[in-house]
Design an enzyme around this catalytic site. Structure first.
Site, PDB file in Angstrom:
ATOM      1  CG  HIS A 134       1.880  -0.626  -6.986  1.00  0.00           C
ATOM      2  ND1 HIS A 134       3.243  -0.492  -6.956  1.00  0.00           N
ATOM      3  CD2 HIS A 134       1.487  -0.655  -5.693  1.00  0.00           C
ATOM      4  CE1 HIS A 134       3.653  -0.448  -5.696  1.00  0.00           C
ATOM      5  NE2 HIS A 134       2.605  -0.542  -4.897  1.00  0.00           N
TER       6      HIS A 134
ATOM      7  CG  ASP B 165      12.286   0.630  -5.130  1.00  0.00           C
ATOM      8  OD1 ASP B 165      11.634   0.124  -6.065  1.00  0.00           O
ATOM      9  OD2 ASP B 165      12.142   0.303  -3.941  1.00  0.00           O
TER      10      ASP B 165
ATOM     11  CG  HIS C 169       5.803   4.253  -5.756  1.00  0.00           C
ATOM     12  ND1 HIS C 169       5.231   3.775  -6.904  1.00  0.00           N
ATOM     13  CD2 HIS C 169       6.427   3.190  -5.184  1.00  0.00           C
ATOM     14  CE1 HIS C 169       5.494   2.484  -7.015  1.00  0.00           C
ATOM     15  NE2 HIS C 169       6.223   2.115  -5.989  1.00  0.00           N
TER      16      HIS C 169
ATOM     17  CE  LYS D 233      12.377  -0.458   0.112  1.00  0.00           C
ATOM     18  NZ  LYS D 233      11.109  -1.137  -0.162  1.00  0.00           N
TER      19      LYS D 233
HETATM   20  C1  BG6 Z   1       7.499  -1.046  -5.020  1.00  0.00           C
HETATM   21  C2  BG6 Z   1       8.917  -0.881  -4.571  1.00  0.00           C
HETATM   22  O1  BG6 Z   1       7.300  -0.404  -6.250  1.00  0.00           O
HETATM   23  O2  BG6 Z   1       6.625  -0.469  -4.065  1.00  0.00           O
HETATM   24  C3  BG6 Z   1       9.113  -1.486  -3.196  1.00  0.00           C
HETATM   25  O3  BG6 Z   1       9.778  -1.533  -5.500  1.00  0.00           O
HETATM   26  C4  BG6 Z   1       8.101  -0.943  -2.209  1.00  0.00           C
HETATM   27  O4  BG6 Z   1      10.433  -1.239  -2.717  1.00  0.00           O
HETATM   28  C5  BG6 Z   1       6.698  -1.064  -2.788  1.00  0.00           C
HETATM   29  O5  BG6 Z   1       8.192  -1.693  -1.013  1.00  0.00           O
HETATM   30  C6  BG6 Z   1       5.691  -0.352  -1.925  1.00  0.00           C
HETATM   31  O6  BG6 Z   1       4.405  -0.632  -2.393  1.00  0.00           O
HETATM   32  P1  BG6 Z   1       3.171  -0.589  -1.411  1.00  0.00           P
HETATM   33  O7  BG6 Z   1       1.988  -0.694  -2.286  1.00  0.00           O
HETATM   34  O8  BG6 Z   1       3.337  -1.743  -0.480  1.00  0.00           O
HETATM   35  O9  BG6 Z   1       3.281   0.708  -0.689  1.00  0.00           O
END
Ligand code: BG6
Length: 478
Positions: free
Chosen positions: A188, A245, A250, A340
């Site tokens: 995402h 994760d 990301h 985290k």
């Molecule tokens: C997710 C992870 O893909 O992305 C999570 O599994 C993380 O651990 C999250 O908190 C972060 O997404 P965003 O859009 O809130 O930065």
């Protein structure tokens, strides 16, 4: 890119998952309100729990009200949306159950039957993906089995596999059942506006790109920090850890966007070719170089979280120094930190330029007090800042760092879409640029596997919650 289809059914595996509740239902509801979904749309939730359609609708209603308070609710419209929701209960491992799904699809549109436009969404843990895909195939619902009318596509959530081997296995399984242009591996982050803007910022402006090389850039720093812990995802985190994760997807996707070459054109494959080349050029890690390049951490109290082993050595933080061994980036460190339960929630990319050749204004041998930087804030702020030195007013020549800033909020008035709005629409339209291609997934896993192997057996360093992470993370800057 395809036209908006006349009909559309999305089948969500993991209908009762957190992801579905927090992201998918609210996004689909809003897309429907904004008129972005085809008129004839249906949402079929698939889960293990035994639920009647009405019970499922009531659950979705309740979850949206509690989890998405910002969504604009209009009861009449919401009732209409609910009438498009259906539920199929099945055991994902049992092929038998998929016949129910087949039947539900047939019942809904007896004329066109299975020729409608079907999007499968796997909002399920990674190990279930091959099981579901094989069973879809067995039930006659595979993408390659479509011989009439509409299309069939599949969105697979990250993490895509749990290492290179399982990602390859998953790619092999999915490749038998769906064609690559029917497969949408979602991350995402690629749907976030400021992330999509990285390519526009670099390649639509003549002033930055000539400097965007090892000749002028001293280092790049990418931070993905969250001030909250694993929430109620202990079981998932014990299997994943931060490297799987966040780093594999990301973080490495942000790195690829910053480091990629200009694509030949803006087709999905041209852009993805360049990202794949960056990932392929990342220097692998070995036990003898990992000591200075990788620091893993775990927040204090992680082991007392629900569904976490009392002696868990799973990492909730990683600081990694990457090198990209190619012509443009050779020997420029990319410092990537993610964790985290840190002191802030922010995602940002800082590009630090080299010192000018003559340092007239500052302490000898140092220009770090005034370093030129481009700072791309992805969230919560959506800004781009340029940091440079300016003369402080007065008689003496004293130089201070100052900022020029662009802010999405003040420069544009258009309401932004969330990543899930945008990526769902892209998948419906068949636009793959912001989805990860098979080769990139595998290159990213190869790197993350090499990190994991290189530090195998070294326990993560504990760090206090709401801190900046493990103290020894500074090691990567040496
Ligand atoms: C997710 C992870 O893909 O992305 C999570 O599994 C993380 O651990 C999250 O908190 C972060 O997404 P965003 O859009 O809130 O930065």
């Amino acid at each position: 890119m395809q036209e908006k289809p006349a009909n559309f059914t999305i089948v969500i595996f993991g209908a009762n998952s957190d992801l579905a509740a927090r992201k998918l239902y609210p996004s689909l509801y809003e897309l429907a309100q904004w008129g972005h979904l085809p008129d004839q749309y249906r949402i079929i939730g698939v889960g293990r729990a035994l639920l009647a359609h009405e019970e499922f609708r009531a659950q979705v209603h309740k979850k949206l009200l509690t989890l998405s308070p910002d969504t604009i609710f209009d009861e009449a419209r919401f009732t209409e949306f609910c009438s498009r929701l259906f539920y199929v209960s099945l055991d994902l491992h049992e092929c038998e159950g998929y016949k129910e799904l087949y039947k539900e699809l047939m019942d809904a549109s007896p004329e066109t039957g299975l020729c409608d436009h079907l999007l499968f969404y796997l909002a399920t843990p990674p190990d279930l993906a091959p099981v579901i895909i094989r069973n879809l195939d067995q039930a006659g619902l595979g993408g390659k089995q479509m011989s009439c009318g509409g299309w069939r596509k599949i969105i697979v959530e990250k993490p895509y596999g749990r290492n290179l081997q399982t990602a390859r296995e998953l790619n092999a399984v999915i490749g038998k059942v769906f064609n690559e242009d029917q497969i949408f591996r979602i991350d995402h982050y690629l749907g976030k506006e400021p992330v999509q803007n990285i390519m526009v910022f670099r390649f639509s402006n003549g002033i930055f790109e000539p400097l965007w090389t090892r000749n002028y850039i001293a280092n790049v720093e990418i931070t993905i920090a969250e001030d909250f812990g694993i929430r109620d995802r202990g079981a998932f985190y014990e299997e994943a850890g931060l490297l799987r994760d966040i780093m594999q997807n990301h973080a490495l996707q942000l790195l690829a966007a910053v480091a990629m070459e200009p694509p030949v054109d803006l087709t999905a494959d041209s852009v993805r070719d360049e990202k794949a080349k960056v990932l392929r050029s990342i220097r692998p890690f070995f036990p003898d170089n990992a000591g200075e390049s990788v620091v893993l951490g775990q927040y204090e109290g992680y082991r007392s979280e629900k569904n976490v082993a009392p002696d868990s050595t799973v990492e909730t933080y990683a600081a990694v120094k990457f090198y990209i061994d190619n012509w443009r980036w050779k020997d420029v460190p990319f410092f990537v930190k993610a964790g985290k339960n840190l002191s802030v929630t922010e995602t940002r990319i800082v590009i630090t330029f080299k010192c000018p050749p003559q340092n007239y204004f500052g302490p000898a041998e140092s220009c770090s007090y005034i370093a030129n930087q481009v700072i791309l804030c992805i969230q919560p702020e959506e800004t781009i800042a340029l940091r440079f030195g300016a003369k402080r007013p007065g008689e003496a020549v004293i130089t201070d760092p100052v900022y020029m800033k662009f802010d999405y909020k003040t420069s544009f008035t258009e309401a932004g879409m969330t990543p899930y709005h945008r990526l769902l629409l892209d998948a419906i339209a068949g636009e793959q640029m912001n989805f990860i291609r098979q080769d990139s997934v595998e290159h990213a896993w190869a790197i993350v596997d090499s990190i994991r192997d290189a530090v195998h057996g070294i326990p993560p360093e504990l760090y206090p919650i709401h801190s900046r992470g493990p103290e020894s993370a500074v090691r990567i800057y040496s």
